[in-house]
Write an enzyme that holds these catalytic residues in place. Structure first.
Site, PDB file in Angstrom:
ATOM      1  N   HIS A  52      -3.420   6.866   2.189  1.00  0.00           N
ATOM      2  CA  HIS A  52      -3.892   5.563   1.735  1.00  0.00           C
ATOM      3  C   HIS A  52      -5.258   5.276   2.348  1.00  0.00           C
ATOM      4  O   HIS A  52      -5.471   5.463   3.547  1.00  0.00           O
ATOM      5  CB  HIS A  52      -2.879   4.487   2.132  1.00  0.00           C
ATOM      6  CG  HIS A  52      -3.388   3.104   2.002  1.00  0.00           C
ATOM      7  ND1 HIS A  52      -3.937   2.619   0.828  1.00  0.00           N
ATOM      8  CD2 HIS A  52      -3.443   2.072   2.898  1.00  0.00           C
ATOM      9  CE1 HIS A  52      -4.301   1.362   1.006  1.00  0.00           C
ATOM     10  NE2 HIS A  52      -4.016   1.014   2.254  1.00  0.00           N
ATOM     11  N   ASN A  94     -10.306  -0.669   0.049  1.00  0.00           N
ATOM     12  CA  ASN A  94      -8.846  -0.567   0.073  1.00  0.00           C
ATOM     13  C   ASN A  94      -8.303  -1.152  -1.224  1.00  0.00           C
ATOM     14  O   ASN A  94      -8.404  -2.351  -1.453  1.00  0.00           O
ATOM     15  CB  ASN A  94      -8.313  -1.326   1.289  1.00  0.00           C
ATOM     16  CG  ASN A  94      -6.797  -1.284   1.410  1.00  0.00           C
ATOM     17  OD1 ASN A  94      -6.080  -0.968   0.466  1.00  0.00           O
ATOM     18  ND2 ASN A  94      -6.286  -1.638   2.577  1.00  0.00           N
ATOM     19  N   CYS A 141       0.803  -1.220   0.000  1.00  0.00           N
ATOM     20  CA  CYS A 141       0.000   0.000   0.000  1.00  0.00           C
ATOM     21  C   CYS A 141       0.840   1.277   0.000  1.00  0.00           C
ATOM     22  O   CYS A 141       0.309   2.371  -0.180  1.00  0.00           O
ATOM     23  CB  CYS A 141      -0.952  -0.007   1.186  1.00  0.00           C
ATOM     24  SG  CYS A 141      -1.982  -1.489   1.274  1.00  0.00           S
TER      25      CYS A 141
END
Length: 325
Positions: free
Chosen positions: A250, A280, A113
């Protein structure tokens, strides 16, 4: 004279199929209320036939169209992903072929990520060298293929998508400060894609294809370590939180953003979020968010705004950038 780099175009692409929380509730013991209250996620986009390179190629084409550049004018392509089509060729090489960027070298960058932040930092250094003029930096994921759809602790979190930027050489600095970090000692708290097979010379094998996560450990890591690094970045740049127009983070969990904002003493409105629509998307989350912020007019790409960008995830990795957009 040292060259600099600037983000001159942004783009994103999402697969068409949408899977809502109610859809998931038909497959496992969960509910829309349970998912939203714990994550802030309402739905996610999921591929049905497309690959990671397909998503990334769509973004690359959009960037070329917006900038009115020919693919032959691109010097390099970096794709941040943990869900490549194959070990080789790289996803970036597939994108290079798909768009006909015959003069570009291309490679993947793997930092989960944090991947897009790490890739942006790397690309900025390539342009600063003076050897290259422009490159594409893309984050793309098909995490739906890495999820155990019977495990509600992870299945509800992730989605598929891609986003990216055209980075070009310029005379004035726009990358103001950065801090990139890794702590491999905590890597076991977030894992996926382990596939070690037996060979004629080794009987050791281990297969763990799906994402496994220690949720509490990751939450504490993000809200403690990443928040502290964001504060350190501002101190390094001799700036305060008031100097930053927006904090692009993020998109992992709405509770993480809420706690970070409180700890930094920043109005929550300065933390744009889109995880309710996409979940996500790992390395794709930041470029998708950036692209949407530009599309909405929140960000202008005219050099008048300062943003702090932070990615964090598996590795464990985290990276922060201070940018003049």
């Amino acid at each position: 004279m040292r060259n600099h780099a600037k983000i001159s175009q942004v783009a994103h692409y999402l697969p068409k199929k949408i899977v809502t929380n109610d859809d998931l509730a038909q497959r496992m013991e969960t509910s829309d209320e349970w998912i939203r209250s714990r994550t802030g996620i309402g739905q996610r986009h999921i591929v049905t036939g497309e690959t990671t390179s397909d998503l990334a190629s769509q973004v690359a084409r959009k960037l070329l169209e917006k900038s009115q550049l020919d693919a032959s004018e691109i010097d390099f392509i970096i794709v941040a992903t943990i869900t490549p089509d194959a070990s080789m060729p790289s996803t970036a090489a597939m994108v290079q072929a798909a768009i006909g960027a015959k003069n570009a070298f291309a490679y993947d960058l793997v930092a989960a990520c944090s991947g897009f932040v790490f890739a942006l930092s790397t690309a900025e250094k390539l342009l600063a060298s003076g050897v290259y003029k422009r490159g594409l930096v893309i984050g793309a994921e098909t995490l739906s293929r890495s999820v155990d759809w019977s495990d509600r602790s992870t299945a509800v979190l992730f989605g598929d998508g891609a986003g990216g930027v055209l980075l070009e050489a310029c005379e004035q600095p726009t990358f103001l400060a950065e801090i990139l970090r890794t702590d491999g000692g905590r890597g076991a708290s977030l894992t996926a894609g382990i596939d070690q097979k037996e060979t004629p010379f080794s009987t050791q094998s281990c297969q763990q294809p799906f994402i496994q996560m220690e949720g509490r450990a990751i939450f504490e890591f993000a809200t403690r370590d990443v928040t502290a690094t964001m504060a350190e970045l501002l101190e390094q740049a001799d700036m305060t939180v008031d100097c930053v127009d927006y904090f692009l983070l993020h998109q992992a969990n709405i509770r993480i953003l809420d706690k970070m904002a409180r700890k930094l003493g920043v109005a929550r409105e300065k933390f744009p979020a889109n995880m309710d629509k996409y979940g996500n998307t790992s390395a794709a989350s930041l470029p998708i968010l950036l692209s949407e912020c530009v599309e909405s007019g929140m960000l202008r790409l005219d050099g008048s705004q300062t943003i702090l960008m932070a990615g964090f995830g598996g590795g464990l990795t985290w990276g922060t950038l201070l940018l003049q957009l």
